[in-house]
Motif scaffolding. Structure first.
Motif, PDB file in Angstrom:
ATOM      1  N   ILE A 130     -21.050   5.308  40.501  1.00 17.90           N
ATOM      2  CA  ILE A 130     -21.163   4.166  39.597  1.00 17.90           C
ATOM      3  C   ILE A 130     -20.057   4.275  38.558  1.00 17.90           C
ATOM      4  CG2 ILE A 130     -22.720   2.954  38.021  1.00 17.90           C
ATOM      5  CD1 ILE A 130     -25.035   4.479  39.295  1.00 17.90           C
ATOM      6  N   ARG A 154     -26.947  -5.725  38.409  1.00 19.02           N
ATOM      7  CA  ARG A 154     -25.656  -5.803  39.088  1.00 19.02           C
ATOM      8  C   ARG A 154     -25.131  -4.416  39.450  1.00 19.02           C
ATOM      9  NH1 ARG A 154     -21.964  -8.417  35.405  1.00 19.02           N
ATOM     10  NH2 ARG A 154     -21.672  -6.323  34.589  1.00 19.02           N
ATOM     11  N   SER A 155     -25.298  -3.452  38.555  1.00 19.07           N
ATOM     12  CA  SER A 155     -24.801  -2.111  38.850  1.00 19.07           C
ATOM     13  C   SER A 155     -25.619  -1.438  39.948  1.00 19.07           C
ATOM     14  CB  SER A 155     -24.773  -1.255  37.590  1.00 19.07           C
ATOM     15  OG  SER A 155     -26.047  -1.160  37.034  1.00 19.07           O
ATOM     16  N   THR A 178     -24.793   9.295  40.839  1.00 21.75           N
ATOM     17  CA  THR A 178     -24.245   8.836  39.561  1.00 21.75           C
ATOM     18  C   THR A 178     -22.722   8.700  39.563  1.00 21.75           C
ATOM     19  OG1 THR A 178     -26.143   9.750  38.399  1.00 21.75           O
ATOM     20  CG2 THR A 178     -24.204   9.308  37.092  1.00 21.75           C
ATOM     21  N   ASP A 188     -19.075   2.941  32.521  1.00 22.70           N
ATOM     22  CA  ASP A 188     -19.851   2.087  31.618  1.00 22.70           C
ATOM     23  C   ASP A 188     -21.197   1.711  32.232  1.00 22.70           C
ATOM     24  OD1 ASP A 188     -17.834   2.206  29.797  1.00 22.70           O
ATOM     25  OD2 ASP A 188     -16.915   0.305  30.411  1.00 22.70           O
ATOM     26  N   GLU A 189     -21.172   1.382  33.521  1.00 21.46           N
ATOM     27  CA  GLU A 189     -22.418   1.032  34.191  1.00 21.46           C
ATOM     28  C   GLU A 189     -23.317   2.251  34.339  1.00 21.46           C
ATOM     29  OE1 GLU A 189     -21.504  -0.866  37.863  1.00 21.46           O
ATOM     30  OE2 GLU A 189     -20.317  -2.436  36.915  1.00 21.46           O
ATOM     31  N   ARG A 190     -22.729   3.415  34.526  1.00 18.89           N
ATOM     32  CA  ARG A 190     -23.484   4.667  34.643  1.00 18.89           C
ATOM     33  C   ARG A 190     -24.282   4.928  33.374  1.00 18.89           C
ATOM     34  NH1 ARG A 190     -19.415   9.408  35.588  1.00 18.89           N
ATOM     35  NH2 ARG A 190     -18.789   7.867  37.113  1.00 18.89           N
ATOM     36  N   SER A 238     -24.550  -3.173  43.231  1.00 13.93           N
ATOM     37  CA  SER A 238     -23.219  -2.718  43.669  1.00 13.93           C
ATOM     38  C   SER A 238     -23.275  -1.291  44.213  1.00 13.93           C
ATOM     39  CB  SER A 238     -22.207  -2.827  42.536  1.00 13.93           C
ATOM     40  OG  SER A 238     -22.540  -1.946  41.490  1.00 13.93           O
ATOM     41  N   LEU A 239     -24.100  -0.437  43.639  1.00 11.14           N
ATOM     42  CA  LEU A 239     -24.284   0.907  44.184  1.00 11.14           C
ATOM     43  C   LEU A 239     -24.929   0.834  45.566  1.00 11.14           C
ATOM     44  CD1 LEU A 239     -24.262   4.005  43.950  1.00 11.14           C
ATOM     45  CD2 LEU A 239     -26.477   3.827  42.800  1.00 11.14           C
ATOM     46  N   ARG A 252     -26.850  -6.865  33.821  1.00  8.77           N
ATOM     47  CA  ARG A 252     -25.856  -5.812  34.054  1.00  8.77           C
ATOM     48  C   ARG A 252     -26.457  -4.635  34.811  1.00  8.77           C
ATOM     49  NH1 ARG A 252     -22.780  -5.450  28.179  1.00  8.77           N
ATOM     50  NH2 ARG A 252     -21.816  -7.503  28.282  1.00  8.77           N
ATOM     51  N   VAL A 311     -27.179   2.421  33.275  1.00 11.02           N
ATOM     52  CA  VAL A 311     -28.259   2.725  34.217  1.00 11.02           C
ATOM     53  C   VAL A 311     -29.142   3.853  33.684  1.00 11.02           C
ATOM     54  CG1 VAL A 311     -28.730   3.712  36.497  1.00 11.02           C
ATOM     55  CG2 VAL A 311     -27.104   1.848  36.273  1.00 11.02           C
TER      56      VAL A 311
END
Length: 139
Positions: free
Chosen positions: A85, A129-130, A82, A88-90, A133-134, A126, A93
């Motif tokens: 990330i 995407r997150s 966690t 905001d993305e965290r 990216s992770l 979103r 998710v």
């Protein structure tokens, strides 16, 4: 430390879908863990039906089974991933993962979109995407 976490995550999650599934499973496991704060101990008399023939003929709500050690270790892995990330993305998710707990149809995209104030497809993009990216950060 992040290299150890990344190698463990690559072992547990061979692809991006498995990484997203890790967060979904972690939210489900979190729902099955015991509560941290116990409620006050209260003394009360249980509700009993008036008729003696009524015992054993009512609907029983099955309780979820407790999490086993392997599931708790995967939950711990999701918690360790966690911080990799952005904040905001965290939040997104974990909100998506928690909205999918005990739902056969998956995450509640429409409900999340009402909370955030954007279209459900935008929330889904979103989230994807997150997770992607992770995944690339772990490589």
């Amino acid at each position: 430390m992040p290299r150890e976490i990344a190698s463990l995550a690559r072992e547990q999650c061979p692809d991006v879908d498995a990484l997203a599934g890790l967060f979904f499973e972690a939210a489900e496991i979190e729902a099955r863990l015991p509560r941290v704060l116990r409620e006050k101990i209260r003394a009360s008399w249980p509700d009993a039906p008036d008729d003696w023939q009524a015992f054993g003929w009512h609907e029983v709500q099955p309780s979820p089974r407790p999490a086993n050690p392997a599931e708790v270790s995967r939950y711990d892995l999701a918690l360790q991933l966690t911080p990799l990330i952005p904040v905001d993305e965290r939040r997104l998710v974990w909100a998506v993962a928690h909205s999918a707990v005990r739902r056969e149809r998956g995450p509640a995209w429409r409900r999340l979109s009402r909370i955030v104030g954007v279209h459900p497809d935008t929330i889904r993009r979103r989230f994807e995407r997150s997770i992607i990216s992770l995944w690339y950060k772990l490589m």
